[in-house]
Design a protein around this motif. Sequence first.
Motif, PDB file in Angstrom:
ATOM      1  N   CYS A  41      28.582  27.479  48.025  1.00  0.00           N
ATOM      2  CA  CYS A  41      27.493  27.698  48.897  1.00  0.00           C
ATOM      3  C   CYS A  41      27.508  26.947  50.159  1.00  0.00           C
ATOM      4  N   LEU A  42      26.600  27.622  51.144  1.00  0.00           N
ATOM      5  CA  LEU A  42      26.150  26.646  52.078  1.00  0.00           C
ATOM      6  C   LEU A  42      24.655  26.774  51.972  1.00  0.00           C
ATOM      7  N   VAL A  43      24.029  25.468  52.045  1.00  0.00           N
ATOM      8  CA  VAL A  43      22.457  25.468  52.143  1.00  0.00           C
ATOM      9  C   VAL A  43      22.188  24.836  53.389  1.00  0.00           C
ATOM     10  N   ASN A  44      21.298  25.229  54.080  1.00  0.00           N
ATOM     11  CA  ASN A  44      20.784  25.040  55.499  1.00  0.00           C
ATOM     12  C   ASN A  44      19.342  25.041  55.037  1.00  0.00           C
ATOM     13  N   LEU A  45      18.677  23.575  55.281  1.00  0.00           N
ATOM     14  CA  LEU A  45      17.293  23.141  55.178  1.00  0.00           C
ATOM     15  C   LEU A  45      16.729  22.861  56.674  1.00  0.00           C
ATOM     16  N   GLY A  46      16.606  23.595  57.528  1.00  0.00           N
ATOM     17  CA  GLY A  46      16.306  23.152  58.759  1.00  0.00           C
ATOM     18  C   GLY A  46      17.223  22.488  59.780  1.00  0.00           C
ATOM     19  N   GLY A  47      18.348  22.850  59.388  1.00  0.00           N
ATOM     20  CA  GLY A  47      19.533  22.376  60.085  1.00  0.00           C
ATOM     21  C   GLY A  47      20.108  21.294  59.445  1.00  0.00           C
ATOM     22  N   ASP A  48      19.696  20.877  58.293  1.00  0.00           N
ATOM     23  CA  ASP A  48      20.599  20.009  57.340  1.00  0.00           C
ATOM     24  C   ASP A  48      21.245  20.749  56.598  1.00  0.00           C
ATOM     25  N   ILE A  49      22.676  20.707  56.589  1.00  0.00           N
ATOM     26  CA  ILE A  49      23.483  21.577  55.807  1.00  0.00           C
ATOM     27  C   ILE A  49      24.387  20.896  54.877  1.00  0.00           C
ATOM     28  N   ALA A  50      24.326  21.501  53.892  1.00  0.00           N
ATOM     29  CA  ALA A  50      25.172  21.058  52.583  1.00  0.00           C
ATOM     30  C   ALA A  50      26.116  22.044  52.213  1.00  0.00           C
ATOM     31  N   TRP A  98      35.020  21.877  54.201  1.00  0.00           N
ATOM     32  CA  TRP A  98      35.185  20.561  53.307  1.00  0.00           C
ATOM     33  C   TRP A  98      33.776  20.730  52.602  1.00  0.00           C
ATOM     34  N   PRO A  99      33.802  19.937  51.059  1.00  0.00           N
ATOM     35  CA  PRO A  99      32.436  19.655  50.670  1.00  0.00           C
ATOM     36  C   PRO A  99      31.798  18.643  51.401  1.00  0.00           C
ATOM     37  N   GLY A 100      30.844  18.850  51.653  1.00  0.00           N
ATOM     38  CA  GLY A 100      30.035  17.504  52.438  1.00  0.00           C
ATOM     39  C   GLY A 100      28.724  18.114  53.038  1.00  0.00           C
ATOM     40  N   GLY A 101      28.350  17.342  54.067  1.00  0.00           N
ATOM     41  CA  GLY A 101      27.210  17.515  54.680  1.00  0.00           C
ATOM     42  C   GLY A 101      27.235  17.447  56.173  1.00  0.00           C
ATOM     43  N   LEU A 102      26.262  17.931  56.989  1.00  0.00           N
ATOM     44  CA  LEU A 102      26.090  17.917  58.419  1.00  0.00           C
ATOM     45  C   LEU A 102      24.733  17.867  58.648  1.00  0.00           C
ATOM     46  N   ALA A 103      24.002  17.028  59.408  1.00  0.00           N
ATOM     47  CA  ALA A 103      22.746  16.597  59.942  1.00  0.00           C
ATOM     48  C   ALA A 103      22.604  16.365  61.251  1.00  0.00           C
ATOM     49  N   THR A 104      21.513  16.800  62.062  1.00  0.00           N
ATOM     50  CA  THR A 104      21.385  16.644  63.638  1.00  0.00           C
ATOM     51  C   THR A 104      20.110  15.925  63.390  1.00  0.00           C
ATOM     52  N   ASP A 125      12.855  12.853  71.912  1.00  0.00           N
ATOM     53  CA  ASP A 125      12.447  13.373  73.322  1.00  0.00           C
ATOM     54  C   ASP A 125      12.835  12.339  74.381  1.00  0.00           C
ATOM     55  N   THR A 126      12.650  11.181  73.981  1.00  0.00           N
ATOM     56  CA  THR A 126      12.856   9.762  74.565  1.00  0.00           C
ATOM     57  C   THR A 126      14.113   8.875  73.978  1.00  0.00           C
ATOM     58  N   GLY A 127      14.859   8.189  74.780  1.00  0.00           N
ATOM     59  CA  GLY A 127      15.902   7.207  74.289  1.00  0.00           C
ATOM     60  C   GLY A 127      17.245   7.319  74.869  1.00  0.00           C
ATOM     61  N   THR A 128      18.382   6.931  74.528  1.00  0.00           N
ATOM     62  CA  THR A 128      19.411   7.193  75.037  1.00  0.00           C
ATOM     63  C   THR A 128      20.127   8.679  74.622  1.00  0.00           C
ATOM     64  N   TRP A 129      19.684   8.894  73.415  1.00  0.00           N
ATOM     65  CA  TRP A 129      20.673  10.164  72.936  1.00  0.00           C
ATOM     66  C   TRP A 129      19.355  11.532  72.689  1.00  0.00           C
ATOM     67  N   ARG A 130      19.964  12.349  73.237  1.00  0.00           N
ATOM     68  CA  ARG A 130      18.979  13.529  73.030  1.00  0.00           C
ATOM     69  C   ARG A 130      19.266  14.089  71.557  1.00  0.00           C
ATOM     70  N   THR A 131      20.469  14.258  71.074  1.00  0.00           N
ATOM     71  CA  THR A 131      20.624  14.539  69.737  1.00  0.00           C
ATOM     72  C   THR A 131      21.749  13.884  69.082  1.00  0.00           C
ATOM     73  N   VAL A 132      21.953  13.444  68.006  1.00  0.00           N
ATOM     74  CA  VAL A 132      23.054  13.230  67.321  1.00  0.00           C
ATOM     75  C   VAL A 132      23.276  13.902  65.980  1.00  0.00           C
ATOM     76  N   THR A 133      24.585  14.317  65.907  1.00  0.00           N
ATOM     77  CA  THR A 133      24.891  15.279  64.553  1.00  0.00           C
ATOM     78  C   THR A 133      26.026  14.293  64.067  1.00  0.00           C
ATOM     79  N   VAL A 134      26.070  14.393  62.793  1.00  0.00           N
ATOM     80  CA  VAL A 134      26.974  13.441  61.893  1.00  0.00           C
ATOM     81  C   VAL A 134      27.510  14.272  60.770  1.00  0.00           C
ATOM     82  N   ALA A 135      28.752  14.444  60.643  1.00  0.00           N
ATOM     83  CA  ALA A 135      29.372  14.904  59.288  1.00  0.00           C
ATOM     84  C   ALA A 135      29.566  13.737  58.275  1.00  0.00           C
TER      85      ALA A 135
END
Length: 248
Positions: free
Chosen positions: A134-143, A174-180, A184-194
């Motif tokens: 399966c793929l489980v997506n909880l608000g953009g956090d993916i397993a 691959w078996p694992g996870g992905l999250a973003t 609104d402020t700071g150096t990075w707008r978004t960071v996505t990690v596998a």
Amino acid sequence: MVASATWDALGTWCEVLTVHDDDLPELAELARDRVDAVEAACSRPGSELAGLTRGRAQRISPTLSLALAASLRTAEFTAGLVAPAPGWRTVSLDPREGTVVVPEDVQLDLGVGIRAWAADWIAAACETDLGVGCLVNLGGDIAVRGEVPAGGWQVEIDDGHPGPLGRPVISMGWPGGLATASADTGTWRTVTVAARNTERAYAAAAAALTLGDSAPRWLTQRELPARLVHTGGVVVQTNGWPQQRWIA
């Protein structure tokens, strides 16, 4: 053919996908049951977490014990950059006994990071208890666990500001996870990690937001593939980030 179900959950949405249509009803039922358990333990008004008595040992449900353990692991991994509360080190959790002691001056808040752990928890049960990939997506956090469709799961990376080529899409085979994580402020707008699981992916993404210019080095030292989008729009990728294609 990929089958999917989606519903509102944990202040966002839960989407589950599986390769075989026949597996979807059982998968969706398991996922709903586990989401309900997480909400009752951690996030609803009147949740078990909100009702904890501070200053003494008390028994807690297995779900809350697992969720607290995940939150404390995240705090340890990020050296407190992402933590459930100031003073998190003073929280004493005994998973074997199913008890916790929360000091009187500590107010626990598991925050949105609990969704990442929940995605892992659901996906792992689908694979081990049901034998279903399966793929489980909880608000953009993916397993992702178990069998994947030909070519892998096609996952769109949402950084909030599509570029001239459109939005990037990666293949998760691959078996694992992905999250973003986003800000609104700071150096990075978004960071996505596998990462090897969604809990670790979210912890790293959220920590990277607070680290500013040092985030790429921090992620590289921990061998975590990531895609960081600067507030000015510049994209930085660390080693191992999957090959992307683009959709309009």
